[in-house]
Motif scaffolding. Structure first.
Motif, PDB file in Angstrom:
ATOM      1  N   TRP A 275      86.327   9.388  -1.600  1.00 61.16           N
ATOM      2  CA  TRP A 275      85.571  10.009  -2.691  1.00 61.16           C
ATOM      3  C   TRP A 275      86.483  10.385  -3.853  1.00 61.16           C
ATOM      4  O   TRP A 275      86.076  10.323  -5.023  1.00 61.16           O
ATOM      5  CB  TRP A 275      84.783  11.215  -2.186  1.00 61.16           C
ATOM      6  N   LEU A 276      87.728  10.772  -3.531  1.00 56.40           N
ATOM      7  CA  LEU A 276      88.703  11.014  -4.601  1.00 56.40           C
ATOM      8  C   LEU A 276      88.999   9.712  -5.347  1.00 56.40           C
ATOM      9  O   LEU A 276      89.130   9.694  -6.574  1.00 56.40           O
ATOM     10  CB  LEU A 276      90.001  11.591  -4.026  1.00 56.40           C
ATOM     11  N   ALA A 277      89.097   8.631  -4.585  1.00 55.40           N
ATOM     12  CA  ALA A 277      89.347   7.325  -5.211  1.00 55.40           C
ATOM     13  C   ALA A 277      88.175   6.924  -6.097  1.00 55.40           C
ATOM     14  O   ALA A 277      88.378   6.351  -7.178  1.00 55.40           O
ATOM     15  CB  ALA A 277      89.600   6.269  -4.144  1.00 55.40           C
ATOM     16  N   VAL A 278      86.954   7.208  -5.655  1.00 54.46           N
ATOM     17  CA  VAL A 278      85.776   6.893  -6.466  1.00 54.46           C
ATOM     18  C   VAL A 278      85.838   7.669  -7.786  1.00 54.46           C
ATOM     19  O   VAL A 278      85.624   7.112  -8.869  1.00 54.46           O
ATOM     20  CB  VAL A 278      84.468   7.221  -5.708  1.00 54.46           C
ATOM     21  N   ALA A 279      86.157   8.977  -7.703  1.00 58.57           N
ATOM     22  CA  ALA A 279      86.238   9.794  -8.912  1.00 58.57           C
ATOM     23  C   ALA A 279      87.322   9.265  -9.851  1.00 58.57           C
ATOM     24  O   ALA A 279      87.105   9.144 -11.070  1.00 58.57           O
ATOM     25  CB  ALA A 279      86.522  11.248  -8.540  1.00 58.57           C
ATOM     26  N   TYR A 280      88.480   8.910  -9.286  1.00 56.66           N
ATOM     27  CA  TYR A 280      89.555   8.353 -10.107  1.00 56.66           C
ATOM     28  C   TYR A 280      89.121   7.038 -10.746  1.00 56.66           C
ATOM     29  O   TYR A 280      89.367   6.802 -11.934  1.00 56.66           O
ATOM     30  CB  TYR A 280      90.814   8.137  -9.263  1.00 56.66           C
TER      31      TYR A 280
ATOM     32  N   LEU B   2      94.608   0.317  -5.914  1.00 58.49           N
ATOM     33  CA  LEU B   2      94.055   1.634  -5.579  1.00 58.49           C
ATOM     34  C   LEU B   2      93.275   1.572  -4.267  1.00 58.49           C
ATOM     35  O   LEU B   2      93.561   2.309  -3.322  1.00 58.49           O
ATOM     36  CB  LEU B   2      93.142   2.131  -6.713  1.00 58.49           C
ATOM     37  N   TRP B   3      92.292   0.675  -4.217  1.00 63.25           N
ATOM     38  CA  TRP B   3      91.434   0.607  -3.036  1.00 63.25           C
ATOM     39  C   TRP B   3      92.156   0.039  -1.826  1.00 63.25           C
ATOM     40  O   TRP B   3      91.905   0.443  -0.694  1.00 63.25           O
ATOM     41  CB  TRP B   3      90.151  -0.158  -3.349  1.00 63.25           C
TER      42      TRP B   3
END
Length: 192
Positions: A62-67, A30-31
């Motif tokens: 920020w979308l990745a953080v939420a996911y 993901l990251w």
């Protein structure tokens, strides 16, 4: 319960924990992909367009953080066995996240408008720390090699113009997170 049965039960629990210790590589991928895409898009917008705010692409993180928060919450709910190793890894990455935010703030506060020139070499050094420790804890050499790659790339990143630092950042996440992430995923699937 007889002594022999107790030993068998303990051995079964250890084997179960050992099997669930495996990392599936999902968050590395993901990251890795998010940072790679943001770096390449930022580089492209900065060098080949007249777009005034190419850094806006980083809002994708920020979308990745939420996911990630949702993913970890769901995984923890489903996880039956939690090992000491899982806890250590969790705290290593929490420390990394805190250091990223603190250093971003400190560099920004100290350097003002020129801060962006210092972020990526420092981030490359930081990327190496949790990646190296995760590789050691998981006994997974590709992560250790990826961490060394991040540290090696931080040296030229400190010497080149900002616009090219983005390419080194993309290369770093490729060797540190994407390639090891796919290898972890393959190992995880093999054990299922």
């Amino acid at each position: 319960m007889e002594r022999q049965e107790s030993l068998q039960l303990i051995e079964a629990m250890i084997n179960k924990a050992r099997n669930q210790f495996t990392e599936n590589g999902h968050l590395y991928l993901l990251w890795g992909w998010v940072v790679l895409v943001c770096s390449v898009v930022h580089f492209t917008l900065l060098n080949f367009t007249t777009f005034q705010k190419p850094w806006l692409v980083w809002l994708l993180t920020w979308l990745a953080v939420a996911y990630q928060v949702r993913y970890i919450f769901r995984r923890n709910k489903q996880q039956r066995v939690r090992t000491y190793t899982d806890d250590i890894l969790k705290y290593v990455w929490i420390c990394f996240t805190i250091c990223m935010f603190l250093l971003s703030y400190v560099i920004g506060a100290m350097m003002g408008g020129d801060a962006f020139r210092y972020f990526y070499p420092v981030f490359l050094v930081l990327y190496g720390v949790p990646t190296f420790l995760s590789g050691i804890i998981l006994r997974f050499r590709p992560l250790v090699a990826g961490a060394i790659g991040c540290w090696a790339l931080s040296l030229p990143a400190a010497l080149i113009p900002f616009r090219y630092q983005l390419l080194l950042l993309a290369a770093a996440v490729l060797v540190a997170w994407i390639i090891p992430g796919y290898m972890l995923r393959a190992r995880f699937k093999q054990q299922q």
